[in-house]
Motif scaffolding. Structure first.
Motif, PDB file in Angstrom:
ATOM      1  N   ALA A 107       0.837  -1.201   0.000  1.00  0.00           N
ATOM      2  CA  ALA A 107       0.000   0.000   0.000  1.00  0.00           C
ATOM      3  C   ALA A 107       0.872   1.251   0.000  1.00  0.00           C
ATOM      4  CB  ALA A 107      -0.907   0.003   1.218  1.00  0.00           C
ATOM      5  N   VAL A 139      -3.290   3.786   5.664  1.00  0.00           N
ATOM      6  CA  VAL A 139      -3.896   2.482   5.905  1.00  0.00           C
ATOM      7  C   VAL A 139      -4.325   2.427   7.369  1.00  0.00           C
ATOM      8  CG1 VAL A 139      -2.518   1.338   4.136  1.00  0.00           C
ATOM      9  CG2 VAL A 139      -1.696   1.379   6.496  1.00  0.00           C
ATOM     10  N   VAL A 166      -5.057  -0.807   9.450  1.00  0.00           N
ATOM     11  CA  VAL A 166      -5.176  -2.254   9.557  1.00  0.00           C
ATOM     12  C   VAL A 166      -5.684  -2.632  10.949  1.00  0.00           C
ATOM     13  CG1 VAL A 166      -3.984  -4.448   9.248  1.00  0.00           C
ATOM     14  CG2 VAL A 166      -3.175  -2.411   8.032  1.00  0.00           C
ATOM     15  N   TYR A 215      -7.519  -5.750   3.819  1.00  0.00           N
ATOM     16  CA  TYR A 215      -6.057  -5.737   3.802  1.00  0.00           C
ATOM     17  C   TYR A 215      -5.536  -7.164   3.703  1.00  0.00           C
ATOM     18  CZ  TYR A 215      -6.435  -0.894   5.367  1.00  0.00           C
ATOM     19  OH  TYR A 215      -6.735   0.443   5.463  1.00  0.00           O
ATOM     20  N   VAL A 256      -2.874  -9.247   4.644  1.00  0.00           N
ATOM     21  CA  VAL A 256      -1.777  -9.108   5.606  1.00  0.00           C
ATOM     22  C   VAL A 256      -0.765 -10.239   5.519  1.00  0.00           C
ATOM     23  CG1 VAL A 256      -3.183  -7.753   7.199  1.00  0.00           C
ATOM     24  CG2 VAL A 256      -3.069 -10.247   7.472  1.00  0.00           C
ATOM     25  N   ARG A 264      -1.448  -4.209   1.092  1.00  0.00           N
ATOM     26  CA  ARG A 264      -2.323  -3.669   0.047  1.00  0.00           C
ATOM     27  C   ARG A 264      -3.788  -3.770   0.469  1.00  0.00           C
ATOM     28  NH1 ARG A 264      -1.213  -8.855  -3.810  1.00  0.00           N
ATOM     29  NH2 ARG A 264       0.657  -8.918  -2.524  1.00  0.00           N
ATOM     30  N   GLU A 265      -4.580  -2.775   0.069  1.00  0.00           N
ATOM     31  CA  GLU A 265      -6.019  -2.768   0.322  1.00  0.00           C
ATOM     32  C   GLU A 265      -6.721  -3.115  -0.981  1.00  0.00           C
ATOM     33  OE1 GLU A 265      -9.562   0.126   2.110  1.00  0.00           O
ATOM     34  OE2 GLU A 265      -7.585   0.947   1.646  1.00  0.00           O
TER      35      GLU A 265
END
Length: 567
Positions: free
Chosen positions: A342, A350, A352, A477, A479, A501-502
């Motif tokens: 991301a 972000v 998370v 996300y 992870v 990354r989303e």
């Protein structure tokens, strides 16, 4: 009337005007009309009728800015029911317009219409829309271009121009007939006859050299390419001869720029790519080839378009062709995927979830369903199937959203298991006892506001494969990923909780696992499924229901008045 009273009235009118102006400028409203009908197309020297939108394949693009709203009136002038899904659009509190057939609505019948209210929120970049009924998305799909809000810009230099590139699949036969026959017999559906870039198969496909899609570029200029994988059943490598690309976004969210000579993109995913025309003025092939490392049938063809520099020069008789990884090159696929992070900037942060309150572990498998007298067309005379947590999803005839909203009985069961019903060496040697799933229409209930972690565990049941899993109503996300069996002690130590990354679609590695996290802040009924179409057709699906919160703003919107009927 006194001066004081007149002044008060004018002040009030002024306040109301400014307030209305602020409200009206909060977002723009767009209106589109989609006319679905059969249209003749010729590819590979074959002419056939295809179900399309506004006579085009791919269909028209939707253009909005971040936070806008679009109303899309879909008129079905075809021969069978259909729905439209807005892939990657979260639709806050509005599952009524999400689109999957018999999940959030019943199909729009022939001769009828339905207006979707598409609510954009945090998405920015490229998404797409597609039919969500049987296999009709093969020919009914198009781009969604989401520009930055007014007053903001891209987190990279403004490109000279933008272009949409959609990877698709061409079938010489009728796609609905193909999947209907496979469903009846239980066999694997036939593979496509060609891939396509913006509707054209291109070189080296039969009868395609003169109709290749072409993209003109000015020397020295930088272009933003919005790439969409609308392919039905194959992940794809993509590249442009003698040109590096810089990937800057995925699934409507920005990433740290990645400079690369190729990308790998799964069905359902989108990527935003910067391309600088910095080579000698000439023609160069743009190409896409499949990535497929499973023991199953796939389309092994290539598709291409042509990058054409402007200017005066003699075009080459044989333009340069990109060197892309081999069809089963897992290392090449991973080398690209593992670089994606991301952007995680102050403008695009972000968030998370760290304190997980709801964990769901889901096995992802390809299966068989026993057929009497071995009379079906799948392996061992059985019917091909697929499952999540050993449950093969059965689509109802009344949509689950209405059943949930109206408390209708006997439509679905709210007891999708939160962990695999049987624990075994998921990615090792698997005996035949694991082949056969149960069949049901089950949903997983989650409270509003829960911090959710989903562990997708691939299995070696029947045939191991990479599964692009997609969840409606959310971005999440990614992870962590890995090969082998996920371990609740060692695997979390490898998670990226800093800049994951989303996305809305992720590949669960062949004989591996993937872990996603999100906050369940979008009340409603949301479909989750593999975006390999044959797997979804076989039952690799389930439904997540996020309960209403304690306020109106955390509860579902009421249903529209003109929902398609289920009778």
């Amino acid at each position: 009337m006194g001066v004081h009273k007149m002044g008060s009235i004018l002040a009030l009118l002024g306040f109301l005007f400014i307030d209305a102006l602020l409200l009206s400028s909060a977002y723009n409203v767009h209106h589109y009309s989609f006319i679905l009908r059969e249209t003749n197309f010729t590819r590979l020297c074959t002419t056939k009728s295809m179900f399309t939108v506004n006579h085009t394949w791919p269909g028209p693009a939707i253009h909005v800015r971040k936070g806008d709203k679009a109303f899309v009136n879909v008129h079905n002038n075809g021969d069978y029911g259909v729905t439209i899904h807005w892939h990657g659009v979260k639709q806050p509190r509005n599952p009524w317009s999400d689109g999957p057939e018999n999940i959030t609505q019943c199909p729009i019948k022939p001769g009828k219409n339905f207006t979707y209210e598409v609510i954009f929120s945090t998405e920015e970049g490229t998404l797409w829309w597609h039919a969500h009924s049987d296999w009709s998305r093969a020919t009914i799909h198009g781009a969604i271009v989401i520009l930055p809000e007014l007053g903001t810009t891209y987190p990279f230099p403004e490109p000279y121009a933008e272009h949409v590139l959609i990877l698709g699949e061409w079938y010489n036969g009728d796609v609905k007939q193909l999947i209907d026959e496979a469903t009846e017999t239980g066999a694997d559906p036939d593979v496509s006859d060609a891939f396509a870039i913006n509707g054209q198969p291109g070189f080296p496909n039969n009868c395609s050299n003169d109709t290749s899609y072409s993209l003109s570029v000015v020397p020295g200029k930088t272009y933003l390419l919005r790439l969409i994988n609308a392919v039905m059943n194959e992940e794809m490598f993509f590249g442009i001869a003698k040109h590096n690309m810089t990937v800057v976004a995925q699934d409507g969210a920005y990433i740290k720029p990645i400079t690369t000579s190729y990308i790998m993109i799964t069905p359902g995913q989108t990527m935003d790519i910067l391309l600088t025309a910095n080579q000698a003025a000439s023609y160069y092939y743009i190409a896409a080839t499949p990535f497929f490392d499973a023991e199953a049938a796939y389309d092994s063809t290539n598709t291409s378009a042509i990058l054409k520099y402007t200017g005066t020069y003699t075009p080459p008789t044989s333009p340069a062709y990109p060197t892309l990884p081999n069809v089963s090159d897992k290392d090449a696929a991973n080398n690209f995927i593992n670089r994606i992070r991301a952007l995680a900037s102050s403008d695009h942060p972000v968030d998370v979830p760290k304190n997980i309150t709801k964990q769901i572990i889901i096995t992802v498998s390809v299966n068989e369903i026993l057929c009497a007298n071995a009379a079906c067309g799948g392996p061992n005379g059985n019917r091909l199937a697929a499952s999540l947590n050993n449950i093969s999803f059965s689509s109802p005839t009344t949509d689950i959203l209405q059943a949930y909203y109206k408390n209708l009985l006997d439509v679905f069961e709210p007891d999708f298991p939160g962990k695999p019903p049987h624990v075994f060496n998921f990615t090792g040697e698997v005996d035949d006892s694991k082949l056969y799933p149960s069949v049901g229409t089950k949903a997983k209930i989650i409270k509003w506001g829960e911090s959710v972690e989903i562990v997708f565990q691939g299995t070696n049941v029947l045939t191991a494969e990479n599964h692009p899993m997609h969840l409606h109503g959310f971005s999440f996300y990614l992870v962590g990923t890995g090969y082998g069996n996920w371990d609740n002690v060692t695997s979390p130590k490898t998670y990226n909780l800093v800049d994951p990354r989303e996305v809305n679609t992720i590949g669960v590695p062949k004989n591996g696992w993937a872990v996603v996290r999100f906050v369940a802040d979008n009340p409603g009924v949301w479909y989750m499924h593999c975006h390999l179409e044959r797997h979804s057709s076989w039952g690799m699906d389930t439904v997540i229901i996020v309960l209403n919160g304690n306020t109106n703003d955390t509860s579902m919107l009421p249903p529209p008045a003109n929902l398609p009927t289920c009778s």
